[in-house]
Motif scaffolding. Structure first.
Motif, PDB file in Angstrom:
ATOM      1  N   UNK A 169      -1.307 -11.991  -8.512  1.00  0.00           N
ATOM      2  CA  UNK A 169      -1.373 -10.657  -9.114  1.00  0.00           C
ATOM      3  C   UNK A 169      -2.595  -9.902  -8.610  1.00  0.00           C
ATOM      4  N   UNK A 170      -3.706 -10.606  -8.463  1.00  0.00           N
ATOM      5  CA  UNK A 170      -4.920  -9.989  -7.909  1.00  0.00           C
ATOM      6  C   UNK A 170      -4.639  -9.457  -6.507  1.00  0.00           C
ATOM      7  N   UNK A 171      -3.980 -10.276  -5.689  1.00  0.00           N
ATOM      8  CA  UNK A 171      -3.693  -9.883  -4.302  1.00  0.00           C
ATOM      9  C   UNK A 171      -2.734  -8.698  -4.246  1.00  0.00           C
ATOM     10  N   UNK A 172      -1.637  -8.760  -5.007  1.00  0.00           N
ATOM     11  CA  UNK A 172      -0.650  -7.676  -4.950  1.00  0.00           C
ATOM     12  C   UNK A 172      -1.216  -6.385  -5.525  1.00  0.00           C
ATOM     13  N   UNK A 173      -1.985  -6.479  -6.591  1.00  0.00           N
ATOM     14  CA  UNK A 173      -2.595  -5.284  -7.186  1.00  0.00           C
ATOM     15  C   UNK A 173      -3.564  -4.631  -6.214  1.00  0.00           C
ATOM     16  N   UNK A 174      -4.356  -5.452  -5.539  1.00  0.00           N
ATOM     17  CA  UNK A 174      -5.327  -4.915  -4.575  1.00  0.00           C
ATOM     18  C   UNK A 174      -4.627  -4.231  -3.409  1.00  0.00           C
ATOM     19  N   UNK A 175      -3.568  -4.845  -2.895  1.00  0.00           N
ATOM     20  CA  UNK A 175      -2.832  -4.259  -1.773  1.00  0.00           C
ATOM     21  C   UNK A 175      -2.133  -2.959  -2.189  1.00  0.00           C
ATOM     22  N   UNK A 176      -1.562  -2.943  -3.382  1.00  0.00           N
ATOM     23  CA  UNK A 176      -0.917  -1.727  -3.887  1.00  0.00           C
ATOM     24  C   UNK A 176      -1.929  -0.591  -3.967  1.00  0.00           C
ATOM     25  N   UNK A 210       3.927  -2.124 -16.802  1.00  0.00           N
ATOM     26  CA  UNK A 210       4.810  -3.164 -16.283  1.00  0.00           C
ATOM     27  C   UNK A 210       4.262  -4.569 -16.529  1.00  0.00           C
ATOM     28  N   UNK A 211       2.953  -4.726 -16.339  1.00  0.00           N
ATOM     29  CA  UNK A 211       2.358  -6.062 -16.455  1.00  0.00           C
ATOM     30  C   UNK A 211       2.001  -6.433 -17.892  1.00  0.00           C
ATOM     31  N   UNK A 212       1.680  -5.428 -18.719  1.00  0.00           N
ATOM     32  CA  UNK A 212       1.207  -5.696 -20.071  1.00  0.00           C
ATOM     33  C   UNK A 212      -0.219  -6.203 -20.107  1.00  0.00           C
ATOM     34  N   UNK A 213      -0.897  -6.150 -18.963  1.00  0.00           N
ATOM     35  CA  UNK A 213      -2.265  -6.668 -18.865  1.00  0.00           C
ATOM     36  C   UNK A 213      -3.211  -5.552 -18.425  1.00  0.00           C
ATOM     37  N   UNK A 214      -4.138  -5.211 -19.291  1.00  0.00           N
ATOM     38  CA  UNK A 214      -5.079  -4.138 -18.966  1.00  0.00           C
ATOM     39  C   UNK A 214      -5.998  -4.531 -17.817  1.00  0.00           C
ATOM     40  N   UNK A 215      -6.234  -5.822 -17.644  1.00  0.00           N
ATOM     41  CA  UNK A 215      -7.085  -6.280 -16.547  1.00  0.00           C
ATOM     42  C   UNK A 215      -6.487  -5.943 -15.183  1.00  0.00           C
ATOM     43  N   UNK A 254       8.340  -5.227  -6.025  1.00  0.00           N
ATOM     44  CA  UNK A 254       8.187  -6.655  -6.299  1.00  0.00           C
ATOM     45  C   UNK A 254       7.313  -6.901  -7.525  1.00  0.00           C
ATOM     46  N   UNK A 255       6.264  -6.093  -7.663  1.00  0.00           N
ATOM     47  CA  UNK A 255       5.362  -6.199  -8.813  1.00  0.00           C
ATOM     48  C   UNK A 255       6.142  -5.974 -10.111  1.00  0.00           C
ATOM     49  N   UNK A 314       8.725  -8.805 -10.765  1.00  0.00           N
ATOM     50  CA  UNK A 314       8.114 -10.072 -11.152  1.00  0.00           C
ATOM     51  C   UNK A 314       7.723 -10.066 -12.615  1.00  0.00           C
ATOM     52  N   UNK A 315       7.081  -8.992 -13.076  1.00  0.00           N
ATOM     53  CA  UNK A 315       6.651  -8.945 -14.470  1.00  0.00           C
ATOM     54  C   UNK A 315       7.828  -8.693 -15.400  1.00  0.00           C
ATOM     55  N   UNK A 316       8.870  -8.023 -14.919  1.00  0.00           N
ATOM     56  CA  UNK A 316      10.070  -7.838 -15.756  1.00  0.00           C
ATOM     57  C   UNK A 316      10.726  -9.172 -16.050  1.00  0.00           C
ATOM     58  N   UNK A 317      10.805 -10.034 -15.026  1.00  0.00           N
ATOM     59  CA  UNK A 317      11.405 -11.360 -15.224  1.00  0.00           C
ATOM     60  C   UNK A 317      10.531 -12.252 -16.093  1.00  0.00           C
ATOM     61  N   UNK A 318       9.205 -12.095 -15.978  1.00  0.00           N
ATOM     62  CA  UNK A 318       8.288 -12.899 -16.798  1.00  0.00           C
ATOM     63  C   UNK A 318       8.357 -12.504 -18.266  1.00  0.00           C
TER      64      UNK A 318
END
Length: 291
Positions: free
Chosen positions: A92-99, A222-227, A281-282, A285-289
């Motif tokens: 998630x760190x990697x995909x968020x940074x690239x986005x 989408x992620x539900x995570x403020x971080x 993809x982001x 992934x979080x929708x399925x989680x």
């Protein structure tokens, strides 16, 4: 997003969300307008040591954007602050940074367009231009890096503190409350993005900042995570501080004018396709989680 109003009775949540949103926006707007009214003259700003100015900015930003949310979360919501800092995985760190990097490139034409807007000869235009010039000079003063210490301090003040504080305030509190009040997360995200941009009082950078706020809002939703939003905010601000430092150290060849220009169309196309793919993809992934 988070259910920050779960301790409020169901039948009162919509009204409570609206009231809390108005209170938070009014407090921050009052502080920003008061600070704008008492702006220091440019000549006086340049007399201060950049490190002193960075320390002052860091303390004031922390008090406003971290102090107020902490008080609101603890006293009004009566919720543990740890709920706003969930752990995120390395993918998630990697995909968020690239986005976020893709978004910086993709929105560069919007930034170039916004910077060249002509508001005419109105009082607002003169005020906006004076405010923008004052901020530009002050920013150049504190980011004219003469030592590694100044660079690290600037990274903390410009990168880390806004990433934590502004996301706590705008996405964690205002967006959540507006979403509950309006019963529509899309409107809440876009409205919060506009408020986030407008409260900075930089109208020659309002459009790209609003788009950044919208991106942060959707990443959080989408992620539900403020971080996740905090990380994206940090990458956006920190990337620009690091790039500026590398340019000043001669490690990257790029003029200040080139840094303000839109990226070439081939670059926009490549990063646009990559950004859409990563966002899709982001979200998936979080929708399925969360199912």
């Amino acid at each position: 997003m988070q259910d920050i109003l779960r301790k409020v009775p169901e039948e009162k949540r919509r009204r409570t969300g609206f009231v809390y949103s108005i209170i938070l926006i009014a407090i921050i707007l009052a502080i920003m307008l008061n600070g704008s009214a008492g702006e220091t003259e440019t000549d006086l700003i340049l007399e201060f040591d950049p490190i002193i100015l960075l320390l002052l900015q860091g303390v004031s930003s922390a008090l406003i954007f971290i102090g107020i949310p902490f008080l609101f979360i603890g006293v009004i919501l009566r919720t543990g602050i740890h709920e706003f800092f969930p752990k995120i995985s390395w993918p998630t760190v990697a995909s968020t940074s690239l986005i976020t990097i893709c978004a910086i490139v993709i929105t560069s034409p919007v930034g170039a367009w916004n910077m060249n807007l002509d508001f005419g000869d109105s009082d607002f235009a003169r005020w906006a231009e004076n405010s923008e010039n004052r901020l530009r000079i002050a920013t150049e003063h504190i980011t004219n890096f003469t030592s590694p210490v100044q660079f690290v301090l600037a990274f903390v003040v410009i990168g880390i503190i806004p990433a934590v504080g502004e996301e706590l305030l705008f996405r964690g509190l205002i967006q959540n409350n507006l979403s509950m009040a309006l019963k529509n997360h899309h409107i809440a995200i876009w409205l919060t993005g506009f408020i986030f941009a407008a409260i900075h009082l930089q109208f020659f950078g309002l459009a790209p900042r609003m788009l950044l706020g919208v991106l942060l809002g959707y990443l959080y939703h989408w992620s539900g995570k403020l971080t996740v939003a905090m990380l994206a905010h940090l990458v956006n601000n920190g990337f620009q501080v690091i790039l500026l430092y590398l340019v000043q150290q001669g490690m990257v060849e790029m003029s200040s004018e080139e840094m303000k220009q839109a990226a070439p169309w081939p670059t926009l196309l490549i990063f646009g396709v990559l950004g859409v793919y990563l966002l899709y993809n982001f979200k998936q992934r979080f929708s399925s989680e969360n199912e």
